[in-house]
Design an enzyme around this catalytic site. Sequence first.
Site, PDB file in Angstrom:
ATOM      1  N   GLU A  94       9.411   8.160 -17.184  1.00 25.11           N
ATOM      2  CA  GLU A  94       8.059   8.693 -17.401  1.00 25.11           C
ATOM      3  C   GLU A  94       7.569   8.395 -18.804  1.00 25.11           C
ATOM      4  O   GLU A  94       6.416   8.004 -19.019  1.00 25.11           O
ATOM      5  CB  GLU A  94       8.043  10.209 -17.173  1.00 25.11           C
ATOM      6  CG  GLU A  94       8.069  10.592 -15.709  1.00 25.11           C
ATOM      7  CD  GLU A  94       8.206  12.092 -15.501  1.00 25.11           C
ATOM      8  OE1 GLU A  94       8.105  12.520 -14.351  1.00 25.11           O
ATOM      9  OE2 GLU A  94       8.429  12.839 -16.470  1.00 25.11           O
ATOM     10  N   SER A 119      14.584  21.511 -16.925  1.00 29.53           N
ATOM     11  CA  SER A 119      13.388  22.271 -17.250  1.00 29.53           C
ATOM     12  C   SER A 119      13.804  23.542 -17.968  1.00 29.53           C
ATOM     13  O   SER A 119      14.850  24.115 -17.685  1.00 29.53           O
ATOM     14  CB  SER A 119      12.643  22.614 -15.954  1.00 29.53           C
ATOM     15  OG  SER A 119      11.817  23.742 -16.150  1.00 29.53           O
ATOM     16  N   LYS A 124      15.669  21.972 -11.751  1.00 27.06           N
ATOM     17  CA  LYS A 124      15.029  20.681 -11.961  1.00 27.06           C
ATOM     18  C   LYS A 124      15.915  19.648 -12.625  1.00 27.06           C
ATOM     19  O   LYS A 124      16.728  19.943 -13.490  1.00 27.06           O
ATOM     20  CB  LYS A 124      13.789  20.868 -12.853  1.00 27.06           C
ATOM     21  CG  LYS A 124      12.724  21.714 -12.215  1.00 27.06           C
ATOM     22  CD  LYS A 124      11.827  20.918 -11.314  1.00 27.06           C
ATOM     23  CE  LYS A 124      10.833  20.149 -12.182  1.00 27.06           C
ATOM     24  NZ  LYS A 124       9.827  19.504 -11.350  1.00 27.06           N
ATOM     25  N   HIS A 133       0.835  -1.223   0.000  1.00 27.44           N
ATOM     26  CA  HIS A 133       0.000   0.000   0.000  1.00 27.44           C
ATOM     27  C   HIS A 133       0.861   1.261   0.000  1.00 27.44           C
ATOM     28  O   HIS A 133       0.424   2.305   0.480  1.00 27.44           O
ATOM     29  CB  HIS A 133      -0.951   0.022   1.205  1.00 27.44           C
ATOM     30  CG  HIS A 133      -1.677  -1.271   1.419  1.00 27.44           C
ATOM     31  ND1 HIS A 133      -2.888  -1.557   0.841  1.00 27.44           N
ATOM     32  CD2 HIS A 133      -1.328  -2.385   2.120  1.00 27.44           C
ATOM     33  CE1 HIS A 133      -3.272  -2.778   1.192  1.00 27.44           C
ATOM     34  NE2 HIS A 133      -2.337  -3.304   1.964  1.00 27.44           N
TER      35      HIS A 133
END
Length: 477
Positions: free
Chosen positions: A310, A297, A303, A176
């Site tokens: 992804e 970025s 970043k 979980h």
Amino acid sequence: MSRSQPKPHHSSSSQPAPAAGQYTWAGRFSEPMSDLVKRYTASVNFDRRMWRQDIRGSLAHARMLARQGIISVQDLSDIERGMAQIVGEIESGAFEWSLDLEDVHLNIEKRLTTIVGDAGKRLHTGRSRNDQVATDIRLYLRDSIDDIEVLLRQFQSNLLDLAEREAATPMPGFTHLQVAQPITFGHHLLAWYEMTRRDAERFADVRKRTNRLPLGAAALAGTTYPIDREFVAAELGFEGVCENSLDAVSDRDFAIEFCAAAALLMMHVSRMSEELVLWMNPRFGFVRIADRFCTGSSIMPQKKNPDVPELARGKTGRVYGHLSALLTLMKGQPLAYNKDNQEDKEPLFDAVDTVTDTLRIFAEMIRGVEARPENMADALRQGFATATDLADYLTRKGLPFRDAHEAVGLAVRRAEELGVDLPQLPLTELQAFSPLIGDDIFAVLTVDGSLASRSHIGGTAPEQVRAAIDRARSRFS
Ligand code: ARG
């Protein structure tokens, strides 16, 4: 190839028929195909990637025709010479692909005829594009599966190297997404290995059913010539022939199976990606991924983004889509070949490309993954990860497991109140929950003790992780 301009439908009957031989089926037709239809029906822009397989299949067919006395030895040698020239032209980029010639098959056959004359026109004896295209796709897919198997193995081998380095590195295991029990990072990586091991088995299985020869089925019913299908199958490395001509030209279940195996592989890759994304996040900080696999970025200078995992997670969706497209493509088709089947290629090719590219980059990226054991250890201190060890300890001392579970639940509550982890509770506090607890408990509550005690096949003890890596490596040899 010049072809007259399409003209309005109503005037067609007054026009002279195009000269026979102007295009492939000119004999039967009274007017040329409209440009719109030509563009709609042509597949050369995407099926030309099967040119090597098309030529390989044609050469095997021609050798069989010559061997059976259906064409002459001279014809065969002309065909072989022409095909060799065509290979050179395609490789060098000199080959002119024509939309007028619809697909890869007609483009190559037409060029062959231009180069060698009548022998080129004899190549299609006893064959149809229906069995030809089915053969090409099977050859193409077989080659692709072989590439994928190599890449999977590379990925696995790099994964095992990382797992070996981290065989004893403690990290929290989650259920979980809450800290559950201590595991080693190596053990976690071996779960990924097992997932991809089944993927490799699935691809090997798909390969078996893909590796059957459709040629000889001709358009749908077989052919009147004294062909030798077994010979062609052996020439092309097929394990056997498709045993029903209608089935041979029509079904694409092997392509669907491939997409199903690809979808499962991508599902696994996507889960790994999700974990990498989480682990890279500073809140976890479990791993670093080499900068060459990250992007920055355009606006936020600080970043570093996990774009590769992804994107892999995102690309999983398109492979599921291809599986669904192919299933839907087949479901309404009566026997035998229908033009619908031309739509099998783009989804299949894209599934192949997506899986191949993803595996290639993952095999590399896994080598750029670096564990951050201090952050894993920090996380382990925050979730009472050894609570189950305490319950097991009490059970070993004779308390029924359910009672032990309850006692430990109370102890966890107390530790939470005090803001400490279980091993930090003084012995007297612990003994309030059960008199069975002695000072041997502290060895049990350590992470190392917890890990070492799960020492059976499939367990997380470092020695078991190392044994699993050895077994995995021995499968490679
Ligand atoms: N381009 C076609 C395909 O991909 C080849 C087979 C064409 N056969 C036919 N009868 N039109 O399926």
